[in-house]
Scaffold this active site. Structure first.
Site, PDB file in Angstrom:
ATOM      1  N   TYR A  14       0.827  -1.204   0.000  1.00 56.42           N
ATOM      2  CA  TYR A  14       0.000   0.000   0.000  1.00 56.42           C
ATOM      3  C   TYR A  14       0.858   1.249   0.000  1.00 56.42           C
ATOM      4  CZ  TYR A  14       0.712   0.787   5.085  1.00 56.42           C
ATOM      5  OH  TYR A  14       1.233   1.051   6.329  1.00 56.42           O
TER       6      TYR A  14
ATOM      7  N   ARG B  18       8.580   4.362  -4.391  1.00 53.97           N
ATOM      8  CA  ARG B  18       8.542   3.448  -3.237  1.00 53.97           C
ATOM      9  C   ARG B  18       7.519   2.333  -3.468  1.00 53.97           C
ATOM     10  NH1 ARG B  18       7.279   5.829   2.625  1.00 53.97           N
ATOM     11  NH2 ARG B  18       5.168   5.910   1.782  1.00 53.97           N
TER      12      ARG B  18
ATOM     13  N   LYS C 165       6.312  -1.765   1.989  1.00 57.56           N
ATOM     14  CA  LYS C 165       5.122  -1.227   2.656  1.00 57.56           C
ATOM     15  C   LYS C 165       3.989  -2.234   2.478  1.00 57.56           C
ATOM     16  CE  LYS C 165       2.994   3.350   3.354  1.00 57.56           C
ATOM     17  NZ  LYS C 165       3.109   3.385   4.805  1.00 57.56           N
TER      18      LYS C 165
ATOM     19  N   GLU D 162      12.364   2.275  13.982  1.00 59.92           N
ATOM     20  CA  GLU D 162      11.403   3.334  13.636  1.00 59.92           C
ATOM     21  C   GLU D 162      10.215   3.231  14.561  1.00 59.92           C
ATOM     22  OE1 GLU D 162       9.885   2.749   9.626  1.00 59.92           O
ATOM     23  OE2 GLU D 162       9.898   0.584   9.887  1.00 59.92           O
TER      24      GLU D 162
ATOM     25  N   LEU E 262      11.030   1.486   6.942  1.00 62.63           N
ATOM     26  CA  LEU E 262      10.395   1.972   5.720  1.00 62.63           C
ATOM     27  C   LEU E 262      11.029   3.322   5.387  1.00 62.63           C
ATOM     28  CD1 LEU E 262       7.980   1.442   3.731  1.00 62.63           C
ATOM     29  CD2 LEU E 262       6.825   3.241   5.026  1.00 62.63           C
TER      30      LEU E 262
HETATM   31  N1  PDD Z   1       2.745   4.839   7.613  1.00 61.25           N
HETATM   32  N2  PDD Z   1       7.530   3.709   8.905  1.00 61.25           N
HETATM   33  C1  PDD Z   1       6.399   3.002   8.963  1.00 61.25           C
HETATM   34  C2  PDD Z   1       6.451   1.625   9.514  1.00 61.25           C
HETATM   35  C3  PDD Z   1       5.193   3.558   8.502  1.00 61.25           C
HETATM   36  O1  PDD Z   1       4.078   2.826   8.544  1.00 61.25           O
HETATM   37  C4  PDD Z   1       5.182   4.889   8.004  1.00 61.25           C
HETATM   38  C5  PDD Z   1       3.941   5.559   7.502  1.00 61.25           C
HETATM   39  C6  PDD Z   1       6.396   5.593   7.973  1.00 61.25           C
HETATM   40  C7  PDD Z   1       6.499   7.007   7.438  1.00 61.25           C
HETATM   41  O2  PDD Z   1       6.472   7.026   6.037  1.00 61.25           O
HETATM   42  P1  PDD Z   1       5.884   8.304   5.263  1.00 61.25           P
HETATM   43  O3  PDD Z   1       6.628   9.478   5.786  1.00 61.25           O
HETATM   44  O4  PDD Z   1       6.181   8.024   3.837  1.00 61.25           O
HETATM   45  O5  PDD Z   1       4.415   8.381   5.587  1.00 61.25           O
HETATM   46  C8  PDD Z   1       7.550   4.968   8.422  1.00 61.25           C
HETATM   47  C9  PDD Z   1       1.529   5.316   7.019  1.00 61.25           C
HETATM   48  C10 PDD Z   1       1.234   6.764   7.205  1.00 61.25           C
HETATM   49  C11 PDD Z   1       0.391   4.397   7.421  1.00 61.25           C
HETATM   50  O6  PDD Z   1       0.658   3.205   7.553  1.00 61.25           O
HETATM   51  O7  PDD Z   1      -0.744   4.843   7.560  1.00 61.25           O
END
Ligand code: PDD
Length: 279
Positions: free
Chosen positions: A33, A52, A144, A176, A200
């Site tokens: 996703y 990504r 992701k 993270e 991620l």
């Molecule tokens: N998640 N690390 C993880 C495990 C995440 O699930 C997310 C974001 C990030 C940050 O990535 P970005 O800056 O590209 O949003 C890092 C999204 C928002 C979610 O699962 O809803």
């Protein structure tokens, strides 16, 4: 939420958007996703999100070749207002007549997208409490993947302890957050764990690294040991839906002076200005 969602080439009301119970997304969490912010009707860093997405698709051996322009054409009719919104895009390995771990042949991916409002996250202003937890996820956190059972349990454990996020530790190092990247200010330097399969590669993280570089804020990618968190004057978690969020308490102890710190204030102002500049 927009009235219409996108499912496999069609736009239809959410209540009419159905997939089979034999879809591998439902049975196995076999999918990937993206979450793409939309500010003032513009998709934020769309190309980066699609790069990504393609890494994630390749990581699970799911072939789906669409250009950035093709994805953009799919998303545009879903954008409902000029409020802050986000596109949620999910691609699963689709329907298979029989539940079997091996891939179906042929594969017909299920492609689903919807647009939702980004609710302002109060913790961005006030700061949040966080909890450190053992990173119980798999070895490919750079993908992701929709299979989110570990992050779901980790986030809930944090919520159960009145914390808004879990900060994850693997072999004594910070990886993270349950759904965010982590930054810490240690000895005046902004540090975030390096890009590898343990994290991620957050798009928000990339923007912060670029802004730090452009504005001469001391910043680097480097390992953060569990013990170093205690020395951090600031800790932040970052994501597309919450942006940059200061952590003011971790494991019951104040971070710095227990208030959002000066480096956060500066970076948040730069980030907001950057968003505005794209509008
Ligand atoms: N998640 N690390 C993880 C495990 C995440 O699930 C997310 C974001 C990030 C940050 O990535 P970005 O800056 O590209 O949003 C890092 C999204 C928002 C979610 O699962 O809803």
């Amino acid at each position: 939420m927009s009235e219409q969602v996108y499912l496999n080439g069609r736009y239809l009301p959410l209540a009419e958007a159905n997939v089979s119970v034999l879809d591998r997304g439902f049975l196995f969490g076999d999918g990937v996703y993206e979450v793409i912010p939309v500010y003032s009707g513009r998709l934020f860093r769309l190309e980066d999100h699609i790069v990504r997405l393609n890494v994630s698709l390749a990581g699970i051996r799911l072939l789906l070749d669409k250009t950035v322009a093709e994805w953009q054409a799919i998303f545009m009719p879903l954008l409902a207002s000029d409020k802050d919104q986000y596109i949620y895009l999910q691609i699963s390995r689709g329907y298979a007549a029989k539940r079997d771990h091996g891939f179906p042949d042929p594969v017909e991916p299920t492609v689903f997208a919807m647009c939702s409002d980004i609710k302002p996250f109060a913790g961005r202003i006030t700061g949040i409490k966080a909890l450190t937890l053992n990173d119980t996820r798999w070895a490919r956190c750079d993908i992701k993947a929709t299979a989110l059972l570990a992050p779901v349990l980790l986030r809930q454990e944090a919520l159960d302890q009145d914390c808004a996020e879990a900060i994850l530790l693997r072999n004594g190092y910070v990886t993270e957050g349950a759904a965010s990247n982590v930054f810490a200010v240690i000895d005046g330097e902004l540090i975030t764990p390096p890009r590898n399969a343990d994290i991620l590669a957050g798009i928000t993280r990339d923007v912060i690294l670029e802004l730090a570089q452009a504005h001469a804020i001391a910043c680097r990618e480097g390992i953060i040991a569990e013990e170093a968190l205690a020395d951090a004057s600031e800790i932040w978690v970052t994501s597309s839906t919450r942006e940059i969020v200061p952590v003011i308490e971790i494991d019951g102890k104040a971070v710095g002076d227990g208030k959002p710190g000066p480096v956060f204030q500066r970076m948040d102002a730069l980030f907001q200005a950057y968003k505005q500049s794209l509008a």
